[in-house]
Enzyme design. Structure first.
Site, PDB file in Angstrom:
ATOM      1  N   ILE A 209       1.016  -1.215   0.005  1.00 54.50           N
ATOM      2  CA  ILE A 209      -0.010  -0.097  -0.162  1.00 54.50           C
ATOM      3  C   ILE A 209       0.781   1.078  -0.057  1.00 54.50           C
ATOM      4  O   ILE A 209       1.646   1.430   0.970  1.00 54.50           O
ATOM      5  CB  ILE A 209      -1.040   0.172   1.293  1.00 54.50           C
ATOM      6  N   GLY A 212       4.267   2.282  -4.716  1.00 58.13           N
ATOM      7  CA  GLY A 212       4.511   2.614  -6.095  1.00 58.13           C
ATOM      8  C   GLY A 212       5.245   4.040  -6.452  1.00 58.13           C
ATOM      9  O   GLY A 212       4.897   4.841  -5.635  1.00 58.13           O
ATOM     10  N   CYS A 215       2.507   6.377  -6.983  1.00 58.16           N
ATOM     11  CA  CYS A 215       1.257   6.349  -6.001  1.00 58.16           C
ATOM     12  C   CYS A 215       1.560   7.303  -4.688  1.00 58.16           C
ATOM     13  O   CYS A 215       2.619   7.621  -4.355  1.00 58.16           O
ATOM     14  CB  CYS A 215       1.155   5.051  -5.200  1.00 58.16           C
ATOM     15  N   THR A 217      -0.825   7.552  -2.130  1.00 52.66           N
ATOM     16  CA  THR A 217      -1.592   7.359  -0.968  1.00 52.66           C
ATOM     17  C   THR A 217      -0.885   7.452   0.487  1.00 52.66           C
ATOM     18  O   THR A 217      -1.542   8.085   1.438  1.00 52.66           O
ATOM     19  CB  THR A 217      -1.942   5.663  -0.897  1.00 52.66           C
ATOM     20  N   ARG A 218       0.490   7.363   0.591  1.00 50.01           N
ATOM     21  CA  ARG A 218       0.985   7.570   1.835  1.00 50.01           C
ATOM     22  C   ARG A 218       1.049   9.139   2.153  1.00 50.01           C
ATOM     23  O   ARG A 218       1.009   9.570   3.487  1.00 50.01           O
ATOM     24  CB  ARG A 218       2.454   7.125   1.864  1.00 50.01           C
ATOM     25  N   GLY A 250       7.463  -0.507  -5.247  1.00 53.14           N
ATOM     26  CA  GLY A 250       8.335  -0.208  -4.668  1.00 53.14           C
ATOM     27  C   GLY A 250       9.810  -0.581  -5.003  1.00 53.14           C
ATOM     28  O   GLY A 250      10.749  -0.381  -4.699  1.00 53.14           O
ATOM     29  N   ARG A 315     -13.829  11.993  -3.005  1.00 47.82           N
ATOM     30  CA  ARG A 315     -12.453  11.304  -2.896  1.00 47.82           C
ATOM     31  C   ARG A 315     -11.291  12.145  -3.550  1.00 47.82           C
ATOM     32  O   ARG A 315     -11.682  13.271  -4.092  1.00 47.82           O
ATOM     33  CB  ARG A 315     -12.378  10.083  -3.924  1.00 47.82           C
ATOM     34  N   SER A 343      22.634 -12.355 -10.769  1.00 47.65           N
ATOM     35  CA  SER A 343      23.780 -11.976 -10.102  1.00 47.65           C
ATOM     36  C   SER A 343      23.555 -12.072  -8.744  1.00 47.65           C
ATOM     37  O   SER A 343      24.607 -12.432  -8.064  1.00 47.65           O
ATOM     38  CB  SER A 343      23.936 -10.533 -10.495  1.00 47.65           C
ATOM     39  N   ALA A 344      22.398 -11.768  -8.357  1.00 45.71           N
ATOM     40  CA  ALA A 344      22.016 -11.678  -6.742  1.00 45.71           C
ATOM     41  C   ALA A 344      21.922 -13.110  -6.310  1.00 45.71           C
ATOM     42  O   ALA A 344      22.757 -13.490  -5.165  1.00 45.71           O
ATOM     43  CB  ALA A 344      20.569 -11.157  -6.492  1.00 45.71           C
TER      44      ALA A 344
END
Length: 414
Positions: A209, A212, A215, A217-218, A250, A315, A343-344
């Protein structure tokens, strides 16, 4: 009375993968394909569990064509018409449908888009669109039910309805960010507590949540959860109940994708990394001799005006619109992304992507600031109990009081 939950919660930027001794001689020895047997649909998925988001600037038919060639997955945006879906099904091989999902929200309009062929049976709009498309394309195997707030009772009821209507389809559903909600969704279903509550009939949770890149929202709602910690906690809850999780949002580079897998994600969904390509949606813009593509969140002013005419008065927009440099064909991005994950794996001694979840990855976290949560007293007690139980997996790094290391051990059975 509100309480403060002040144990550190981590985003991808807060951690690094610690290397370990490896017997791998080359990145080419790493196997990224995974196979999952889903509990409710009984279907088996085989592919590389990297997923293009169902944004209309990312989750396109053209993107699905390219990603399926490499074994990756695409969740289509929900604004394709039934005729467009029929054209897609008529011109693609059946095998591509192992790597795509149709998307839907939970509004009446969403339901109508999917199932208008059974108006006399179901009056809710979103099921109508789903049914119409799934009847026209029986080769379609997966459904993505996508809402910003997966904590709504309406959302859980909608999932039950979709499962009843589509018993053979794999259902991806979200978004949530806390382990206790994952457990509730998996175990909920009965009004009467006298009998054992049946599991909510879907198998893959979308986790995230607000992380992004487009985004907000936070910032608009003040709600969210650092993504790496959300994946850790939700994966722990879901895997104990034979469910699966998809980290959603993220990831800004291939290293973040590797960290998401190391934290326990079965699938990793991303939007920004797949935006800006020939196969992406969004207007192509030329400015000062350079090319850019439009990229926007699906709760942005741009998206709501495009698909709904305006932002509803009740909204606020929770997404932004940006231009990103035009990046050409997505094939090069896919190669770079998969190369980074391989690679990781070589740095951490993981011969397969599954090994990265079964103990090969160590996430080393340096936390410059703690993320503080304000919550109700009952939830505060629950989170405190979960944190205490997790301490056996968290060890301080000697000589650095602001760092902590989480060992991803073999706690995630598939």
């Amino acid at each position: 009375m509100p309480s403060i939950i002040n144990e550190p919660k981590l985003d991808f930027k807060d951690v690094l993968l610690r290397p370990k001794r490896s017997t791998l001689k080359s990145r080419s020895e790493v196997e990224l394909t995974r196979e999952f047997k889903f509990k409710n649909s009984k279907r088996t998925y085989s592919g590389i569990p990297v997923v293009a988001s169902n944004m209309d600037t990312v989750g396109t038919f053209e993107m699905a064509d390219k990603l399926a060639e490499a074994g990756l997955f695409t969740t289509m945006h929900k604004h394709y018409s039934i005729d467009q879906w029929k054209d897609f099904g008529a011109t693609r091989p059946v095998s591509i449908f192992d790597h795509v999902a149709i998307s839907s929200g939970i509004s009446e309009n969403d339901w109508n888009k999917q199932q208008f062929s059974k108006l006399t049976v179901v009056s809710t709009d979103s099921i109508l669109q789903l049914t119409a498309v799934c009847e026209a394309l029986p080769q379609l195997n997966a459904i993505c039910l996508d809402v910003a707030n997966g904590y709504s009772e309406t959302f859980v009821d909608f999932i039950r309805k979709v499962r009843e209507q589509f018993p053979r389809h794999t259902i991806f559903a979200g978004n949530v960010v806390t382990g206790e909600m994952v457990e509730e969704l998996l175990l909920a279903g009965a009004d009467c507590v006298k009998e054992i509550a049946p599991r909510t009939p879907f198998t893959v949770f979308q986790v995230g949540i607000g992380p992004g890149s487009v985004c907000t929202t936070r910032k608009k709602a003040g709600v969210g959860y650092p993504q790496l910690s959300a994946v850790l906690e939700c994966a722990d809850a879901a895997h104990g109940l034979n469910g699966h999780v998809m980290s959603d949002g993220g990831c800004t580079n291939p290293g973040d994708v590797a960290k998401a897998f190391g934290a326990g994600a079965d699938f990793v969904m991303m939007g920004g990394l797949f935006a800006g390509h020939d196969q992406s949606g969004g207007e192509l813009i030329e400015r000062d001799g350079r090319k850019f593509k439009l990229f926007y969140g699906m709760s942005s002013d741009t998206a709501m005006k495009k698909h709904h005419g305006a932002v509803a008065e009740y909204r606020a927009s929770e997404g932004k619109t940006i231009t990103i440099p035009y990046r050409g064909d997505v094939t090069n991005t896919v190669l770079d992304l998969l190369g980074g994950i391989r690679s990781a794996c070589t740095y951490t001694g993981s011969r397969t992507l599954k090994e990265s979840m079964d103990g090969a990855y160590r996430l080393m976290a340096t936390v410059p600031e703690s993320t503080v949560f304000i919550t109700g007293a009952a939830e505060a007690h629950h989170l405190h109990s979960r944190h205490a139980a997790d301490q056996r997996h968290v060890q301080p790094i000697r000589g650095c009081h602001r760092a902590q290391e989480r060992l991803i051990d073999n706690q995630y059975p598939i």
